[in-house]
Design an enzyme around this catalytic site. Structure first.
Site, PDB file in Angstrom:
ATOM      1  N   LYS A 160       5.926   1.615 -19.955  1.00 36.96           N
ATOM      2  CA  LYS A 160       6.559   3.218 -19.099  1.00 36.96           C
ATOM      3  C   LYS A 160       7.128   2.256 -18.141  1.00 36.96           C
ATOM      4  O   LYS A 160       8.049   1.082 -18.403  1.00 36.96           O
ATOM      5  CB  LYS A 160       5.405   2.841 -18.031  1.00 36.96           C
ATOM      6  CG  LYS A 160       4.026   3.853 -18.204  1.00 36.96           C
ATOM      7  CD  LYS A 160       3.375   3.728 -16.991  1.00 36.96           C
ATOM      8  CE  LYS A 160       1.986   4.270 -17.493  1.00 36.96           C
ATOM      9  NZ  LYS A 160       0.956   4.466 -16.284  1.00 36.96           N
TER      10      LYS A 160
ATOM     11  N   LYS B 201      -4.166  -5.569 -21.743  1.00 38.85           N
ATOM     12  CA  LYS B 201      -2.621  -4.364 -21.192  1.00 38.85           C
ATOM     13  C   LYS B 201      -2.650  -3.747 -23.055  1.00 38.85           C
ATOM     14  O   LYS B 201      -2.319  -2.644 -22.973  1.00 38.85           O
ATOM     15  CB  LYS B 201      -1.631  -5.221 -20.056  1.00 38.85           C
ATOM     16  CG  LYS B 201      -0.339  -3.840 -19.984  1.00 38.85           C
ATOM     17  CD  LYS B 201      -0.286  -3.488 -19.320  1.00 38.85           C
ATOM     18  CE  LYS B 201       0.148  -2.217 -19.084  1.00 38.85           C
ATOM     19  NZ  LYS B 201       1.504  -2.454 -17.831  1.00 38.85           N
TER      20      LYS B 201
ATOM     21  N   HIS C 155       4.628  -5.539  -3.956  1.00 40.82           N
ATOM     22  CA  HIS C 155       4.330  -4.734  -4.910  1.00 40.82           C
ATOM     23  C   HIS C 155       2.865  -5.251  -5.279  1.00 40.82           C
ATOM     24  O   HIS C 155       1.597  -4.754  -4.207  1.00 40.82           O
ATOM     25  CB  HIS C 155       4.960  -4.539  -6.075  1.00 40.82           C
ATOM     26  CG  HIS C 155       4.600  -3.483  -7.285  1.00 40.82           C
ATOM     27  ND1 HIS C 155       4.158  -2.862  -7.114  1.00 40.82           N
ATOM     28  CD2 HIS C 155       3.086  -4.126  -8.198  1.00 40.82           C
ATOM     29  CE1 HIS C 155       3.042  -1.502  -7.531  1.00 40.82           C
ATOM     30  NE2 HIS C 155       2.623  -3.333  -8.442  1.00 40.82           N
TER      31      HIS C 155
HETATM   32  N1  LIG Z   1       7.138  -0.168 -15.387  1.00 40.14           N
HETATM   33  C1  LIG Z   1       5.648  -0.813 -15.494  1.00 40.14           C
HETATM   34  O1  LIG Z   1       4.845  -0.636 -15.813  1.00 40.14           O
HETATM   35  C2  LIG Z   1       5.208  -1.604 -14.176  1.00 40.14           C
HETATM   36  C3  LIG Z   1       4.261  -1.767 -14.037  1.00 40.14           C
HETATM   37  C4  LIG Z   1       4.411  -2.744 -11.824  1.00 40.14           C
HETATM   38  C5  LIG Z   1       5.542  -3.481 -11.438  1.00 40.14           C
HETATM   39  N2  LIG Z   1       6.341  -2.416 -12.199  1.00 40.14           N
HETATM   40  C6  LIG Z   1       7.429  -2.308 -11.254  1.00 40.14           C
HETATM   41  O2  LIG Z   1       7.709  -3.854 -11.335  1.00 40.14           O
HETATM   42  C7  LIG Z   1       9.059  -3.210 -10.065  1.00 40.14           C
HETATM   43  C8  LIG Z   1       8.097  -5.274  -9.411  1.00 40.14           C
HETATM   44  O3  LIG Z   1       8.438  -5.953 -10.467  1.00 40.14           O
HETATM   45  P1  LIG Z   1       8.757  -7.615  -9.960  1.00 40.14           P
HETATM   46  O4  LIG Z   1       7.833  -7.802  -8.845  1.00 40.14           O
HETATM   47  O5  LIG Z   1       8.960  -8.498 -10.876  1.00 40.14           O
HETATM   48  O6  LIG Z   1      10.620  -7.613  -8.817  1.00 40.14           O
HETATM   49  P2  LIG Z   1      11.498  -8.048  -9.151  1.00 40.14           P
HETATM   50  O7  LIG Z   1      12.458  -7.515 -10.581  1.00 40.14           O
HETATM   51  O8  LIG Z   1      12.187  -7.602  -8.145  1.00 40.14           O
HETATM   52  O9  LIG Z   1      11.560  -9.698  -9.451  1.00 40.14           O
HETATM   53  C9  LIG Z   1      10.902 -10.577  -8.735  1.00 40.14           C
HETATM   54  C10 LIG Z   1      12.514 -11.226  -7.208  1.00 40.14           C
HETATM   55  O10 LIG Z   1      11.700 -12.015  -7.897  1.00 40.14           O
HETATM   56  C11 LIG Z   1      13.312 -12.109  -8.714  1.00 40.14           C
HETATM   57  N3  LIG Z   1      13.068 -13.855  -9.727  1.00 40.14           N
HETATM   58  C12 LIG Z   1      13.101 -13.048 -11.036  1.00 40.14           C
HETATM   59  N4  LIG Z   1      12.675 -14.056 -12.145  1.00 40.14           N
HETATM   60  C13 LIG Z   1      12.730 -15.178 -10.977  1.00 40.14           C
HETATM   61  C14 LIG Z   1      12.365 -15.840 -12.394  1.00 40.14           C
HETATM   62  N5  LIG Z   1      11.971 -16.908 -13.097  1.00 40.14           N
HETATM   63  N6  LIG Z   1      12.701 -17.482 -11.059  1.00 40.14           N
HETATM   64  C15 LIG Z   1      13.203 -16.900  -9.522  1.00 40.14           C
HETATM   65  N7  LIG Z   1      13.231 -15.423  -8.745  1.00 40.14           N
HETATM   66  C16 LIG Z   1      13.285 -14.748 -10.093  1.00 40.14           C
HETATM   67  C17 LIG Z   1      13.629 -11.914  -8.361  1.00 40.14           C
HETATM   68  O11 LIG Z   1      15.705 -11.938  -8.733  1.00 40.14           O
HETATM   69  C18 LIG Z   1      13.600 -11.208  -7.481  1.00 40.14           C
HETATM   70  O12 LIG Z   1      14.491 -11.702  -6.417  1.00 40.14           O
HETATM   71  C19 LIG Z   1       8.153  -2.719  -9.228  1.00 40.14           C
HETATM   72  O13 LIG Z   1       9.674  -2.201  -9.274  1.00 40.14           O
HETATM   73  C20 LIG Z   1       7.332  -1.663 -10.181  1.00 40.14           C
HETATM   74  O14 LIG Z   1       7.698  -0.780  -9.844  1.00 40.14           O
HETATM   75  C21 LIG Z   1       6.636  -1.297 -13.432  1.00 40.14           C
END
Ligand SMILES: NC(=O)c1ccc[n+]([C@@H]2O[C@H](COP(=O)([O-])OP(=O)(O)OC[C@H]3O[C@@H](n4cnc5c(N)ncnc54)[C@H](O)[C@@H]3O)[C@@H](O)[C@H]2O)c1
Length: 1811
Positions: A181, A265, A303
């Site tokens: 997705k 998953k 989230h």
């Molecule tokens: N496609 C899907 O099935 C699906 C499922 C769930 C969530 N999502 C989407 O995922 C997004 C949320 O993902 P997220 O929580 O990963 O957010 P994100 O990608 O914004 O990452 C969160 C923060 O952590 C930082 N970061 C990432 N990796 C790091 C690391 N290893 N060390 C330090 N900092 C790091 C990033 O720079 C960012 O500031 C939302 O947009 C949500 O809609 C998609």
């Protein structure tokens, strides 16, 4: 658990879900190895710690055709800084370098802001620019944001290129990177764009997690817990036990977590890739509500955090449908909590309807129902039967069911139930699902009878749960505990026991806890034991810790510590534990208090060898007079000491013996009986405890909580039904178990077995419970509220005594019960140690909104009453969670009581309390203040001006409580204390019905409960003045503070003292008045919420009374209800008194508030922004010094005929010697010119540090400005261009002062901390003051700066750059847009702002458009997503920003050239603003005319044109002579071309007309609508030509109004000093001729001459004075008769034919003569009528409306008799103000108009006298 375990739970058979086992991962499942997980038939997922090195080769191998293609690594700035080098290096090692172009890198800003179409376009542009083709492979290196964006780009670029997911967050690893997705956000929502695009590879490289912040780790854990919760009970249990390993990022733990989730998953996606079978929808557990929470709480909430809350709420939905046990819900909540995820639903931030609206936006939801995953247990879900016959997946749940769970209010519906919907315990899952499906699809309002017989299990007893846990842990064998309470306390105990090596696990859907007894062999834990705030656990474990040994019991590796540390929350560290510690230390324990003696944290040394703790046993002495928990703690541990224990309780009376007995009874149940105590020396009880091991019973059922059991039993009592509580019986060890016997005494049938209690309430015809007389509840304090609820409907009076300690529980329970019961119509009296309740039949009670003060027992007690009284709404629904989380569900599921979210929830009301306005207006206002401050005088004067009833409290006390004895006599006889008691009681009697300050429900009790001395009930709201000493007692202060509508009347101390010292009638003072004032002032302030200040030396009581009147209207929120502007509204609205065009403070921000039936009329509003440093005199005069000089010069020039043409020329100042002009005179004149409101810039005041001085400034401002002009109170910080440089605490203090002073608006900048803003908002919640959330876009601000840092104002520049060519809603660069949107969001102050003000600096003219466009686009989004759009003002500062001031038409700040300086650069004056608006087409010229004949000498054109000139309006008023109604109508409708000057207006449409003789009545039938006044009068003098509505036959909508009556009213009020009563103008609906007039209170008489249109207006105006008799005289008697008949509703009217005979000879005295006949009639009247009847009576007032010629025979006659004369021209001017204000909704520049008209009039008079 190995990763090959099945994630599915077997428990959900039937409709329950079983997910097939995931494809088993291949390769090496060890922490260091690489595991492979298959998905959709490919081995695409790799899990390992260090995968980077292998990735390039693996890709080159698996993508052979792409060997020559490019790899594009997309990442965000944060990840780039941490990991990009490593990734690039790995590729380089495989020969793929950035330099060679084989690898490209694209870096985005971090966070959700990057997930936009704009980012995708930028990435695509880069790919195209770098000539990427179909052989390109995109690599998403980052979190879910990067993954989603890159996935979607790959899906569409070149119709699809491969994508590789290289997730770096836990969330992305376990969820978003797997499954294909992809998605993008738009301003209107999350993820509406996207595609399915399966990644070629997913590398779950665990090393990335090392750098992940803790919060992000927890964020990912939400998805992990979700996965376990819906399909894998064993994994869930693993998660429960491995919190510290996960947080320690142990490689093995992380791999386990990631591998488990990836496997689940992958399996789900493999089975249902495109969400067709329903399987994939299970992954959405927690997301339906979670997404809504996320949408509304962004950006603060992540989230996973939102999903965590969503899971709890969705699990609650399952529980409410009878599908999920509370035990399992508690486990879920505990687990989330352990991983530091939020579980509390932030109801205050989530208005119910907004959440529902946000959910409706979700693709998966349909109208009326929402898709929710329903857990049936940990690891299993239920799918409700559905039309698609899907076997598995989310279920459709009705909105009503969801509302019920989300609403913070709950309504209990009497007799409205289904049969209990819970399936019987033994039923199959299918049956459960079917029952739940029925429940999930029904709304609970049908009125079917209560089920006759119900059985309910209440939650386990907390005391027993804690003891049983400990006993079982120490015992031998496994004990299966049923009915354990799930609460913080028991959870803490369980966790502590686990860390001491006790094994336990949940079985049977979490309903059973199996504890494997450690046989007393406890081991020291690795870490400190954290006990939160759990007092019982802390005490019990203190003894147990002394039993612990440091060696592992079975010879295992002894890494254990040699001590146990017990610690807790700060509050816990305060709680005493000393006596217990001393007793243990005396017995051999080694205990060290680490912080405070006798308190936690403590370090307890362990015994070196297994099997024997450090305690010797033998004689132990313990002080038992503080807490029985010490005793229980020692008793429970005693069998494990080395010797039998002789425990002697010393220190006097043993407290809570009941609990000690409970402990002993339980020890006996676990095989260690202890004999009753023997009396030791001094009769101290001594217990003898043998050494032994507890023998765990195989099963133990924890008894239900007896306090919780009182509610279902009470429901039986009040409803007459039969209810059985299945887990509290006659063997109960708890005090509250005796409650059922009270019910028996009241007439219920009670049956008990050992373990159950059944109550059947009295039934039959009109059954009544019997009152109890006096009942001592000392042993059942927690049950007193339940009893009070039952007694409320019992027959007779019940006194509940011995519960005084309940005043200091969660709330003052005695007071709250009193208030809330009173609200429902029950008479309750507060006793010293309890309550007296006068029962009434339920049918006589009424519903109310019960304020629970977060007290679970209040909520549940009122639920009992809700079963028999309609409309009981209980606030704070969630407060029951403390002891009985499933209470509301039990009501529906087991007791058959209807429960629903209230239809119109109080929470859905807007914070402006508009909905409550009416009822708030009805609440009393109390005035406090020093004697001599003017309370009584002003109170009476205010009451005379309003419809409030004034009560002088002292007078009332004398006539009621003191039985007519004077206060001084009473004090002499009984002392002050006695008087103060009487005072408080009398005040309480007046206030009790209103005490919670909430709306409509309380007002119904007004008339019945408060009876005044006269014995008549009052129906008008009260204005109560208290004696100066009321604040001397604590009781009265508390009462006042709690009441919340108290005004401190603060007159300057010097003035008060001078007055008091001069008053010889007062008793002599023991204390100097100034000392008394100094002492009392803080007390007054503490118990008042408002302060009305009378400025120093001010003694104009008439004006002060009017100001106070306005103040009272404002704080009681009647200001807007009687909006003068409503005159323009249509006939149904209020009368338009007193000032037709005055806008109320709320109208200011209601740009479309002036509705008429055809369309919305926009009237720009604005305010004058003051910039003075001091408004008191002589400072203000000093500030105007140069202007005074200028005025002197001008006057000299004027004398020479030279006229100025600037601001000064239009400023009308008192004509006295300019040298004596004051600043106040000048500022008053300025404030008269078109000012809707005035801004006090507190930061510019010299005195802002001194609150009293600031209050004085506000008082001065009130004195200077026109009455009731709204004040905008602004403390502008330096950062935002102001001068306030104080600390936040100063700002807060100042802003709260503004609210206290009753200012209409306060400004709150977003830069202040959330807590400071919250404090202001909290203060505002009870006030009428509105709040402006203001945000100033700083130069080079925030994220925007990083993109465009070179510009002076990056944000605005960016907007401008992005704006051209972009239509629609998203005009700007995504980062700027999103960042600014966040600020807008903040300025909304959690939707509680009334207006949002966003200010930026304009560098160019385009910036104006850009900012406005930005605001519009954000508002457009808000309209879609949020329930409440908030008016938004966007302004650009600087010269280039002037345009924004012209285009913003609401609350536009403006300046005046005579002010010291402009409050902001670029500010314009009002005339300049109008001119600019005119020039850019926003304010077209308008044409107004006078219709009638003869009109050639009319003053109306002079009047209106002067006004246009003064305020810069481009309009024109001219004459249009006609006596034909038809011609007039044609002109009004635009059908006749006007032939007149000036030419530019010829043929222009007419916007309004004045109407005079002979058309005033003739035109009435041609109007499409009439104002209320015009309708009653039956004549018009004003027409507004409004745009016609669609489908209307005429080209215009003609609205007729009458302002003549206002002119007459104001002139008469001034001349007679009679008070005006607005409400007297209401003509009764069914007025019949000859009916009794509605008012004839005062002896006021008038003679009206004439019977035409103006006479009718005069008659209407007279109604407002409450006349006793009005005499009408007219040449044609028939017309007079008609007039008399038409106004007989208002007063007595007599037609007189012969004035001498009918009046003079009868000795009639008239106070007022109103002549409305044309002067040509030359009327005079008998002289006798004009003579004063006695020298003491005021002179007769004579008004002649004719002003041409200037002097009439009547006025000349009146002058001879020294009458008070009102000239026609004065009345004309006065009505002209009203007319101007009606047409333009702008305060008329009164003095200027008057001066110009009178000048012209004089010239005309001179001309006519000379000709
Ligand atoms: N496609 C899907 O099935 C699906 C499922 C769930 C969530 N999502 C989407 O995922 C997004 C949320 O993902 P997220 O929580 O990963 O957010 P994100 O990608 O914004 O990452 C969160 C923060 O952590 C930082 N970061 C990432 N990796 C790091 C690391 N290893 N060390 C330090 N900092 C790091 C990033 O720079 C960012 O500031 C939302 O947009 C949500 O809609 C998609």
């Amino acid at each position: 658990m190995s990763s090959s375990n099945t994630p599915a739970s077997a428990s959900g058979s039937g409709a329950g879900t079983a997910i097939a086992a995931p494809l088993p991962p291949q390769s090496d499942p060890s922490p260091s190895g690489v595991s492979v997980v298959g998905i959709l038939g490919h081995d695409a997922i790799r899990v390992g710690h260090d995968l980077l090195a292998s990735i390039p080769d693996d890709l080159c191998r698996s993508l052979p055709s792409k060997r020559n293609g490019k790899f594009v690594i997309v990442t965000d700035e944060t990840v780039a800084a941490l990991w990009l080098q490593n990734v690039v290096a790995a590729f380089a090692r495989a020969g793929l370098t950035v330099e060679s172009g084989a690898v490209l890198v694209f870096v985005l800003p971090p966070g959700e802001v990057a997930k936009t179409r704009e980012s995708k376009s930028e990435l695509e542009d880069l790919l195209i620019a770098k000539r990427c083709d179909r052989s390109t492979c995109l690599i998403a290196l980052g979190g879910g944001v990067v993954g989603d964006l890159v996935g979607y780009t790959a899906a569409s670029f070149m119709r699809g290129v491969p994508v590789v997911q290289l997730p770096t967050t836990l969330l992305a690893m376990v969820d978003s990177s797997i499954g294909g997705k992809t998605g993008l956000d738009t301003p209107l929502g999350k993820n509406p764009l996207g595609a399915f695009h399966q990644p070629h590879r997913i590398y779950l490289n665990l090393r990335f997690l090392e750098s992940l912040p803790d919060r992000q780790l927890s964020n990912g854990m939400a998805e992990v817990i979700k996965t376990a919760a819906f399909c894998d009970a064993q994994f869930f249990q693993w998660l429960e036990s491995n919190v510290e390993h996960v947080f320690a990022r142990s490689p093995a733990a992380l791999k386990h977590v990631v591998l488990e989730c990836a496997a689940v998953k992958a399996r789900v996606v493999t089975e249902d890739e495109k969400e067709i079978t329903g399987m994939r929808s299970l992954l959405n557990f927690g997301h339906t509500i979670g997404h809504a929470v996320e949408a509304l709480c962004q950006p603060e909430m992540l989230h996973g955090e939102a999903v965590s809350i969503g899971m709890i709420k969705e699990a609650e939905i399952a529980r409410s449908l009878g599908l999920l046990s509370q035990a399992n819900l508690a486990r879920l909540s505990d687990c989330l909590d352990a991983y530091e995820l939020p579980t509390q639903y932030p109801a205050a931030r989530l208005p119910l309807e907004r959440v529902m609206a946000a959910m409706a936006f979700d693709k998966k939801n349909q109208g009326g129902t929402k898709s929710v995953v329903l857990l049936s247990g940990i690891g299993s879900v239920v799918t409700l039967p559905n039309p698609q016959n899907k076997r598995i997946g989310a279920s459709q749940v009705t909105d009503d069911t969801i509302r019920r769970v989300l609403s913070s209010y709950v309504q209990v519906v009497p007799g409205a139930v289904q049969a209990p919907v819970a399936p019987p315990p033994s039923s199959s899952a299918t049956a459960a699902a079917t029952a739940a499906a029925a429940a999930a699809t029904t709304t609970t309002t049908a009125a079917t009878p209560l089920v006759a017989e119900s059985v309910v299990q209440v939650p386990g007893s907390k005391s027993i749960s804690n003891r049983v846990l400990l006993l079982a842990a120490l015992g031998t064998g496994t004990c299966r505990i049923r009915g354990l309470l799930h609460s913080d306390d028991t959870r803490v105990m369980l966790q502590a026991l686990k860390s001491l090596g006790v094994h336990s696990e949940f079985e049977n859907e979490g309903t059973v806890l199996a504890v494997r007894g450690a046989e007393g062999l406890l081991t020291a834990p690795q870490d400190d034991i954290y006990l939160g705030n759990a007092g019982t656990a802390a005490r019990f474990l203190t003894s147990v810790a002394a039993l612990v040994c440091s060696a592992a019991p079975t010879g295992g590796t002894s890494t254990a510590r040699s001590h146990v540390v017990l610690t807790g929350k700060p509050r816990m560290k305060e709680r005493p534990n000393g006596p217990l510690i001393s007793a243990l230390v005396a017995n051999g324990a080694s205990i060290e208090c680490l912080e405070k003696p006798g308190c936690l944290p403590i370090r307890v040394a362990c015994a070196p060898s297994a099997g024997s703790g450090t305690l010797r046993g033998g004689d132990v002495e313990l002080a038992a007079n503080i807490s029985s928990q010490y005793v229980s703690s020692l008793l429970i541990s005693a069998p494990y000491t080395q010797q039998p224990v002789r425990l002697r309780l010393v220190g006097g009376e043993v407290v809570s013996q009941l609990y000690i007995d409970m402990t002993l009874a339980l020890m006996k149940d676990f095989g260690v009986p202890v004999a009753a105590p023997v009396a030791g020396s001094g009769a101290d009880p001594v217990y003898q405890i043998p050494t032994a091991k507890y023998a765990n019973p195989p099963e133990y059922a924890v008894e239900g909580d007896a306090s919780s059991a009182t509610y279902p039993l009470a429901i039986a009592a009040v409803t007459g039904k039969k209810v059985t509580v299945a887990n509290v019986g006659k063997l109960s060890l708890q005090g509250d178990a005796q409650f059922c016997h009270l019910l028996a005494r009241m007439g219920c049938t009670v049956e008990q077995t050992d373990m159950t209690t059944t109550v059947t309430g009295p039934s039959g015809i009109a059954p009544r419970l019997r009152a109890l007389g006096t009942v001592d509840m000392g042993d059942m304090t927690d049950a007193f509220m339940t009893l009070a609820a039952v007694c409320a409907i019992a027959d007779g009076v019940t006194s509940i005594r011995n519960i005084a300690n309940q005043r200091v529980k969660e709330c003052n329970r005695i007071l709250v019960m009193l208030q809330e019961l009173t609200k429902m119509g029950i008479h309750v009296v507060e006793l010293e140690d309890g309550l007296e309740i006068h029962g009434r039949p339920a049918s006589e009670l009424h519903g109310a909104t019960i304020v629970c003060h977060d007290d679970h027992r209040i909520a549940m007690s009122f639920a009992v009453l809700g079963c028999v009284v309609p409309n009981v709404i209980i606030s704070e629904r969630a407060c029951v969670e403390k002891t009985y989380p499933e209470f509301w569900d039990d009501l529906t599921l087991h007791l058959g009581v209807g429960v629903q979210a209230p239809l119109s929830t109080p929470e859905s009301r807007t914070p402006t309390v508009d909905a409550n306005r009416q009822s708030l207006a009805e609440l009393p206002i109390v005035m406090v203040g020093m004697r001599g401050a003017g309370k009584s005088t002003l109170g009476a004067a205010v009451a005379a001006l309003d419809s409030r009833q004034f009560i002088d409290l002292d007078e009332l006390i004398v006539s009621t409580a003191l039985g007519g004895v004077s206060i001084l006599d009473h004090v002499a006889a009984h002392g002050w204390e006695s008087f103060r008691r009487a005072e408080t009681q009398t005040l309480r009697g007046l206030l009790v019905p209103f005490l919670d300050g909430s709306g409509a429900t309380t007002t119904t009790t007004t008339a019945t409960t408060t009876t005044l001395s006269s014995g008549t009930s009052h129906s008008k709201p009260l204005l109560i003045a208290c004696g100066g000493g009321v604040v001397e007692t604590e009781a009265a202060r508390q009462l006042l503070a709690q009441f919340g509508r108290v005004v401190l009347l603060h007159r300057h101390t010097d003035d008060v003292v001078a007055y008091l010292l001069s008053d010889k009638t007062r008793p002599t003072w023991n204390e100097h008045p100034s000392d008394i004032y100094a002492r009392r002032l803080p007390l007054y302030r503490a118990c008042s919420q408002y302060e009305f200040v009378i400025s120093r030396g001010d003694s104009n009581w008439t004006r002060i009374a009017r100001e106070l009147h306005e103040f009272v209207r404002f704080i009681s929120q009647t200001d807007s209800a009687a909006a003068g502007s409503s005159q323009l509204l249509y006939p149904s609205t209020q009368p338009s008194w007193p000032a037709a065009g005055r806008l109320t403070s709320l109208d200011l921000i209601r740009p479309n508030g002036w509705l008429h039936p055809t369309e919305e009329i926009r009237t720009p509003t604005g305010f004058l922004s003051l910039t003075f440093a001091d408004l008191t005199e002589p400072a203000l005069t000093n500030a105007f010094r140069p202007i005074v000089a200028q005025i002197q010069l001008d006057r000299a020039r004027q004398a020479q005929g030279v006229l100025r043409q600037d601001a000064l020329s239009r400023l009308i100042l008192p004509s006295r010697d300019p040298g004596s002009l004051t600043g106040t005179d000048i500022l008053s004149a300025i404030c008269e010119q078109g000012v809707h409101a005035i801004e006090l810039r507190v930061d510019l005041l010299d005195c802002w540090r001194d609150a009293t001085a600031v209050a004085e400034q506000v008082a001065c401002l009130r004195r200077i400005t026109p009455l009731g002009l709204p004040i905008i109170y602004t403390v502008r910080s330096v950062q935002h261009g102001g001068k306030f440089d104080g600390k936040e605490a100063d700002w807060l203090r100042l802003t709260l002062l503004g609210i206290r002073l009753g200012c209409a608006y306060v400004d709150v900048e977003t830069t202040w901390s959330a807590s400071a803003r919250e404090t202001v908002l909290k203060a505002l919640s009870a006030a009428n003051t509105r709040v402006i959330g203001s945000y100033h876009v700083p130069v080079g601000w925030g994220q925007v700066e990083s993109i465009e840092s070179s510009t002076p104002d990056a944000a605005v520049h960016l907007l401008r750059r992005a704006a051209p060519g972009l239509s629609g809603r998203v005009p700007v660069h995504h980062s700027a847009w999103n960042a600014l949107r966040g600020r807008f969001e903040e300025a909304r102050l959690g939707d509680r702002a009334h207006i949002v003000k966003v200010i930026a600096r304009a560098g160019t003219v385009e910036d104006n458009y850009a900012l406005a466009q930005l605001a519009a686009s954000i508002q457009a989004c808000e309209r879609d997503v949020k329930a409440k759009p908030i008016p938004t003002l966007t302004l650009c500062m600087g010269d280039a920003g002037s345009l924004s001031r012209a285009t913003s038409t609401m609350m536009t700040p403006f300046t005046h050239p005579l002010l010291p300086f402009k409050a902001a650069p670029g500010q314009l004056s009002l005339p300049s603003l109008h001119q600019l608006r005119n020039q850019i087409g926003l304010l077209p010229q308008q044409q107004f005319v006078l219709l009638g004949s003869p009109i050639q000498r009319s003053m109306s054109p002079t009047l209106h044109n002067a006004a246009f000139d003064a305020v810069g309006l481009p309009h024109r008023y001219s004459l249009c002579e006609t006596s034909s109604a038809d011609v007039a109508v044609q002109i009004l409708l635009g059908g006749a071309t006007l032939q007149q000057e000036p030419l530019e207006f010829a043929g222009a449409p007419v916007h309004g007309a004045s109407v005079t003789i002979p058309l005033k009545q003739d035109l009435v039938p041609h109007m499409h609508s009439l104002s209320k006044a015009a309708e009653v009068i039956g004549a018009i003098n004003t027409v507004s030509c409004l745009p016609a509505p669609v489908g209307h036959s005429a080209p215009k909508w003609l609205h007729g109004d009458n302002t003549d009556w206002l002119g007459i009213l104001h002139c008469l009020a001034r001349a007679t000093q009679w008070p005006v009563s607005e409400h007297l103008l209401t003509k009764p609906a069914r007025s019949a001729h000859g009916e009794q007039p509605i008012s004839s209170s005062a002896s006021r008489t008038a003679l009206v001459l004439g019977a035409g249109g103006t006479a009718r207006a005069a008659m209407y105006a007279l109604a407002a004075f409450g006349m006793s008799t009005v005499y009408v005289h007219n040449r044609t008697a028939a017309n007079a008769e008609q007039l008399a008949a038409d106004f007989s509703w208002a007063y007595k009217v007599e037609v007189v034919q012969d004035l001498a005979r009918d009046l003079v000879q009868r000795g009639v005295v008239v106070n007022v003569v109103l002549a409305t006949v044309p002067t040509s009639a030359g009327v005079t009247i008998p002289d006798a009528l004009l003579e004063q009847s006695t020298p003491a009576t005021p002179p007769v007032v004579v008004l002649d409306v004719a002003y041409i010629p200037p002097s009439t025979a009547l006025l000349e006659q009146a002058a001879r008799h020294n009458c008070t004369i009102i000239r026609g021209i004065d009345m004309l001017i006065e009505q002209g103000f009203a007319q101007f204000e009606l047409w333009h909704a702008l305060p008329a520049p009164r003095s200027y108009i008057r001066s110009v008209v009178l000048d012209a009039f004089e010239r005309m008079c001179e001309k006519s006298s000379s000709s």
